[in-house]
Structures are given as structure tokens and as C-alpha cells.
Scaffold this motif. Structure first.
Motif, mmCIF file in Angstrom:
data_model
loop_
_atom_site.group_PDB
_atom_site.id
_atom_site.type_symbol
_atom_site.label_atom_id
_atom_site.label_comp_id
_atom_site.label_asym_id
_atom_site.label_seq_id
_atom_site.Cartn_x
_atom_site.Cartn_y
_atom_site.Cartn_z
ATOM 1 N N VAL A 71 0.830 -1.203 0.000
ATOM 2 C CA VAL A 71 0.000 0.000 0.000
ATOM 3 C C VAL A 71 0.867 1.256 0.000
ATOM 4 O O VAL A 71 0.599 2.222 -0.737
ATOM 5 C CB VAL A 71 -0.932 -0.009 1.230
ATOM 6 C CG1 VAL A 71 -1.651 1.330 1.366
ATOM 7 C CG2 VAL A 71 -1.939 -1.145 1.124
ATOM 8 N N PHE A 72 1.931 1.237 0.797
ATOM 9 C CA PHE A 72 2.820 2.399 0.878
ATOM 10 C C PHE A 72 3.489 2.667 -0.467
ATOM 11 O O PHE A 72 3.565 3.812 -0.919
ATOM 12 C CB PHE A 72 3.872 2.175 1.960
ATOM 13 C CG PHE A 72 4.937 3.237 2.000
ATOM 14 C CD1 PHE A 72 4.684 4.470 2.568
ATOM 15 C CD2 PHE A 72 6.197 2.997 1.456
ATOM 16 C CE1 PHE A 72 5.665 5.464 2.591
ATOM 17 C CE2 PHE A 72 7.175 3.976 1.475
ATOM 18 C CZ PHE A 72 6.905 5.210 2.049
ATOM 19 N N LEU A 73 3.973 1.621 -1.123
ATOM 20 C CA LEU A 73 4.663 1.792 -2.407
ATOM 21 C C LEU A 73 3.704 2.290 -3.487
ATOM 22 O O LEU A 73 4.062 3.149 -4.298
ATOM 23 C CB LEU A 73 5.309 0.472 -2.825
ATOM 24 C CG LEU A 73 6.500 0.004 -1.991
ATOM 25 C CD1 LEU A 73 6.972 -1.367 -2.467
ATOM 26 C CD2 LEU A 73 7.633 1.015 -2.054
ATOM 27 N N ILE A 74 2.485 1.752 -3.502
ATOM 28 C CA ILE A 74 1.503 2.198 -4.488
ATOM 29 C C ILE A 74 1.199 3.681 -4.302
ATOM 30 O O ILE A 74 1.163 4.459 -5.263
ATOM 31 C CB ILE A 74 0.215 1.368 -4.377
ATOM 32 C CG1 ILE A 74 0.468 -0.074 -4.845
ATOM 33 C CG2 ILE A 74 -0.911 1.988 -5.215
ATOM 34 C CD1 ILE A 74 -0.705 -1.003 -4.632
ATOM 35 N N GLN A 75 1.010 4.085 -3.050
ATOM 36 C CA GLN A 75 0.743 5.490 -2.771
ATOM 37 C C GLN A 75 1.939 6.363 -3.134
ATOM 38 O O GLN A 75 1.780 7.466 -3.690
ATOM 39 C CB GLN A 75 0.395 5.662 -1.287
ATOM 40 C CG GLN A 75 0.039 7.083 -0.880
ATOM 41 C CD GLN A 75 -1.291 7.534 -1.448
ATOM 42 O OE1 GLN A 75 -2.057 6.730 -1.989
ATOM 43 N NE2 GLN A 75 -1.581 8.825 -1.337
ATOM 44 N N LEU A 76 3.142 5.879 -2.857
ATOM 45 C CA LEU A 76 4.357 6.630 -3.170
ATOM 46 C C LEU A 76 4.482 6.852 -4.674
ATOM 47 O O LEU A 76 4.803 7.961 -5.131
ATOM 48 C CB LEU A 76 5.579 5.886 -2.636
ATOM 49 C CG LEU A 76 6.945 6.535 -2.903
ATOM 50 C CD1 LEU A 76 7.038 7.878 -2.183
ATOM 51 C CD2 LEU A 76 8.073 5.603 -2.455
ATOM 52 N N PHE A 77 4.236 5.818 -5.459
ATOM 53 C CA PHE A 77 4.317 5.935 -6.912
ATOM 54 C C PHE A 77 3.252 6.889 -7.458
ATOM 55 O O PHE A 77 3.510 7.664 -8.383
ATOM 56 C CB PHE A 77 4.179 4.564 -7.560
ATOM 57 C CG PHE A 77 5.354 3.654 -7.325
ATOM 58 C CD1 PHE A 77 6.525 4.141 -6.766
ATOM 59 C CD2 PHE A 77 5.283 2.302 -7.639
ATOM 60 C CE1 PHE A 77 7.612 3.314 -6.536
ATOM 61 C CE2 PHE A 77 6.371 1.461 -7.425
ATOM 62 C CZ PHE A 77 7.540 1.976 -6.869
ATOM 63 N N GLN A 78 2.055 6.836 -6.873
ATOM 64 C CA GLN A 78 0.994 7.733 -7.321
ATOM 65 C C GLN A 78 1.359 9.187 -7.049
ATOM 66 O O GLN A 78 1.106 10.066 -7.875
ATOM 67 C CB GLN A 78 -0.322 7.373 -6.631
ATOM 68 C CG GLN A 78 -0.915 6.047 -7.099
ATOM 69 C CD GLN A 78 -2.188 5.697 -6.353
ATOM 70 O OE1 GLN A 78 -2.580 6.385 -5.424
ATOM 71 N NE2 GLN A 78 -2.826 4.616 -6.750
ATOM 72 N N GLN A 79 1.948 9.439 -5.890
ATOM 73 C CA GLN A 79 2.358 10.800 -5.563
ATOM 74 C C GLN A 79 3.506 11.274 -6.453
ATOM 75 O O GLN A 79 3.716 12.479 -6.601
ATOM 76 C CB GLN A 79 2.767 10.878 -4.089
ATOM 77 C CG GLN A 79 1.608 10.687 -3.119
ATOM 78 C CD GLN A 79 2.057 10.668 -1.670
ATOM 79 O OE1 GLN A 79 3.252 10.611 -1.374
ATOM 80 N NE2 GLN A 79 1.099 10.723 -0.755
ATOM 81 N N SER A 80 4.225 10.317 -7.035
ATOM 82 C CA SER A 80 5.331 10.669 -7.929
ATOM 83 C C SER A 80 4.870 10.912 -9.358
ATOM 84 O O SER A 80 5.695 11.170 -10.237
ATOM 85 C CB SER A 80 6.385 9.553 -7.911
ATOM 86 O OG SER A 80 6.884 9.357 -6.601
ATOM 87 N N GLY A 81 3.560 10.778 -9.590
ATOM 88 C CA GLY A 81 3.019 11.066 -10.913
ATOM 89 C C GLY A 81 2.632 9.854 -11.719
ATOM 90 O O GLY A 81 2.122 9.992 -12.836
ATOM 91 N N VAL A 82 2.847 8.653 -11.197
ATOM 92 C CA VAL A 82 2.464 7.434 -11.909
ATOM 93 C C VAL A 82 0.962 7.220 -11.734
ATOM 94 O O VAL A 82 0.416 7.418 -10.648
ATOM 95 C CB VAL A 82 3.242 6.220 -11.369
ATOM 96 C CG1 VAL A 82 2.870 4.966 -12.150
ATOM 97 C CG2 VAL A 82 4.735 6.473 -11.450
ATOM 98 N N GLN A 83 0.270 6.812 -12.790
ATOM 99 C CA GLN A 83 -1.162 6.590 -12.722
ATOM 100 C C GLN A 83 -1.501 5.461 -11.756
ATOM 101 O O GLN A 83 -0.688 4.566 -11.500
ATOM 102 C CB GLN A 83 -1.719 6.265 -14.107
ATOM 103 C CG GLN A 83 -1.645 7.428 -15.075
ATOM 104 C CD GLN A 83 -2.282 7.097 -16.405
ATOM 105 O OE1 GLN A 83 -2.638 5.952 -16.672
ATOM 106 N NE2 GLN A 83 -2.423 8.095 -17.256
ATOM 107 N N SER A 84 -2.722 5.498 -11.233
ATOM 108 C CA SER A 84 -3.131 4.547 -10.192
ATOM 109 C C SER A 84 -3.024 3.099 -10.652
ATOM 110 O O SER A 84 -2.452 2.255 -9.964
ATOM 111 C CB SER A 84 -4.568 4.851 -9.760
ATOM 112 O OG SER A 84 -5.019 3.905 -8.828
ATOM 113 N N ASP A 85 -3.575 2.782 -11.838
ATOM 114 C CA ASP A 85 -3.548 1.401 -12.308
ATOM 115 C C ASP A 85 -2.124 0.929 -12.589
ATOM 116 O O ASP A 85 -1.767 -0.223 -12.320
ATOM 117 C CB ASP A 85 -4.422 1.243 -13.549
ATOM 118 C CG ASP A 85 -4.039 2.214 -14.659
ATOM 119 O OD1 ASP A 85 -3.270 3.164 -14.388
ATOM 120 O OD2 ASP A 85 -4.491 2.016 -15.804
#
Length: 293
Positions: A71-85
Motif C-alpha cells: 500500500v505504501f509503495l503504491i501510494q508513493l508511486f501515485q504521488q510521484s506522478g504514476v497513474q493509479s492502475d
């Protein structure tokens, strides 16, 4: 009695997943359950390497830790501009691959594979009982899932308004002083706990199905969150009951039939929903065409 415990276990999974699934559907994060179910594999393997045994508690703890890391990594990537899916896909495939490599390097001679850590069989839940407070006839999975459901009900009940605002309008939630990130991690933690708690009893496939399909069906039937949660839970319970009955009649996979029934109900709702159904959309188009003509 066997039928009672199987249906009861399925119903507990339906309640837990039905509540959480509504918030995931509204936030367009339905596949997070699938991501967690695969990305926790390294945690299970590491727990086995440390303990040297397939003790359920150790594996559950290891899986829970990796679920939170996911969950932390997914949120981190999203905050970095990567799309959710894309974030979900990258994290769960990478961690799942790490788990496969760890198994091939450290657990080749041990029955530690996907069949024993991800795809549980709900038909066997009544055989695995434990003694709690002198009660020794209730299956272990019922205790674990019952505690999980109770915990979810308490957390969602206490902070229902906050979860609701965060699901519909995160910007408004921030303006109201609600810690959106905190409630996001709490929700993802509940999803992780539910997924992990269901591994040995029903398997991740049934959990993923119950997280997505009943909530998506309820979404087609109402526009009120409270009613959506109620519909989602009731649909999930109905799938557990009728799925078991049909599976027993056909001598088929119980978990697979439960999700199949859920898919059939979703298809019916997709066609006949009074607001979002295909028939209603067709009628609206005809009316618009008549007015335009």
C-alpha cells in the motif's frame, strides 16, 4: 453442520469485503485487493525462512507487513506522478516476482507454493478448529474472520463521515481538516488485513471477487453510500448461500461458484438497473431521439 460453517465463512468474507469494496469502487481502486493478494508472497516466504515452519500466525504476520508495504509503495508511486492502475500493476508484479525467486532459492524442498499460501479451499474450513475460551468446535477461519469483521465495523462506524468525504471529494476533506492520507492508509490497512485473514480459509480469489463484484453491483443500484454498503453486503451473503447450493448440486468449486453467482447478479443489474442499466440508457436515447426529431 459442514454446510453451515462453509456458508458462514463465505458470509463473513462477504460482509468484510462488501463494506470495504464500496470505498474501493468509489475511489477507483478495486484491484488493490488483487495486488495485495499477490504481493504478500515475499512476506510469507521470509516468515517461513525466519521461523523454519509453516505456522499460520507467522505467515499471516509476514503477509500483513508486506501488505502494508504494498500500500505504501503504491501510494508513493501515485504521488510521484504514476497513474493509479500502473502503480498497482508495477508493485504487485514486482513483489510477486520477488516472492517466486525467494521460493526457488530457499524453499525448493518445502510445500510452500501458490496453492498453499494463496488459493485456500473454503470446503475444508470446518476441519480446522481451535479452542477459544473453552469452545473447540468453531473453525479457526470463523474466529479470524469474525474478529476482522468486528474490527472493520468499529473503525468504519467511528469514522464513517471521514471515510465518506475522502471517498467522494478528497479536496473538500482536506479543506475540512480531515487527514486524507491517514484515512487512506487506514482503509488500505483494513483491505490488507481482510485479504491476509482469508488466505488459508477461502483463498485470495474469493476475496478479490467479493471486494469488487458485489460493490460494483450495488453501485449500479443506488447513489447513496449507506444503501450501497447494505446492498453490497446482502449481495455478497446471497452469493455465498446460492453459490454453495449450486456448487453442491453440480459438484463444482465452491469459491468459484460463489464468484460466478456474483458475476451473474452483476450482469442482471447491469441490464436492468433503474438508473444505470442498459435498458434504461436505451430508453433515454430513444426519448432524446424523439425529442430531437
Amino acid at each position: 453442520m459442514m454446510e453451515f460453517w462453509i456458508i458462514g465463512t463465505g458470509a463473513l468474507v462477504a460482509i468484510a469485503c462488501g463494506i470495504l469494496g464500496c470505498f474501493l469502487v468509489l475511489r477507483r481502486m478495486s484491484l488493490i485487493g488483487d495486488a495485495i493478494s499477490h504481493s504478500v508472497l515475499p512476506g510469507i516466504v521470509i516468515a517461513f525462512m525466519i521461523s523454519g515452519s509453516r505456522d499460520s500466525l507467522g505467515m499471516l504476520l509476514g503477509a500483513s507487513v508486506l501488505g502494508l508495504i504494498t500500500v505504501f509503495l503504491i501510494q508513493l508511486f501515485q504521488q510521484s506522478g504514476v497513474q493509479s492502475d500502473a502503480s498497482i500493476g508495477v508493485v504487485f508484479t514486482a513483489l510477486f516476482a520477488v516472492g517466486v525467486v525467494l521460493i526457488s532459492l530457499n524453499a525448493r524442498q518445502v510445500d510452500l507454493d501458490l496453492d498453499c499460501v494463496l488459493f485456500g479451499e473454503i470446503a475444508y474450513v470446518h476441519w480446522n478448529t481451535i479452542s477459544v475460551l473453552g469452545i473447540d468446535f468453531i473453525p479457526k477461519s470463523v474466529w479470524i474472520l469474525g474478529i476482522t469483521v468486528l474490527f472493520i465495523l468499529v473503525i468504519i462506524g467511528l469514522f464513517y463521515k471521514q471515510f465518506k468525504i475522502c471517498a467522494f471529494d478528497p479536496a473538500m476533506a482536506l479543506a475540512c481538516g480531515i487527514p486524507v492520507a491517514l484515512f487512506h492508509y487506514v482503509l488500505m490497512g483494513l483491505v490488507s488485513m481482510t485479504t491476509v485473514a482469508s488466505f488459508e480459509s477461502v483463498g485470495a480469489i474469493l476475496v478479490v471477487g467479493m471486494l469488487i463484484v458485489p460493490a460494483s453491483t450495488a453501485y449500479l443500484l443506488t447513489e447513496r453510500l449507506s444503501v450501497m454498503i447494505l446492498y453490497s453486503v446482502l449481495i455478497g451473503i446471497a452469493c455465498s448461500v446460492f453459490g454453495y447450493m449450486i456448487a453442491a448440486w453440480l459438484d463444482a468449486s465452491i469459491a468459484g461458484m460463489m464468484v460466478t453467482v456474483a458475476g451473474a447478479i452483476f450482469a442482471i443489474a447491469l441490464v436492468f438497473s433503474p438508473r444505470h442499466g442498459l435498458l434504461m440508457r436505451l430508453r433515454r436515447r430513444r426519448k432524446w431521439a424523439e425529442v430531437a426529431g
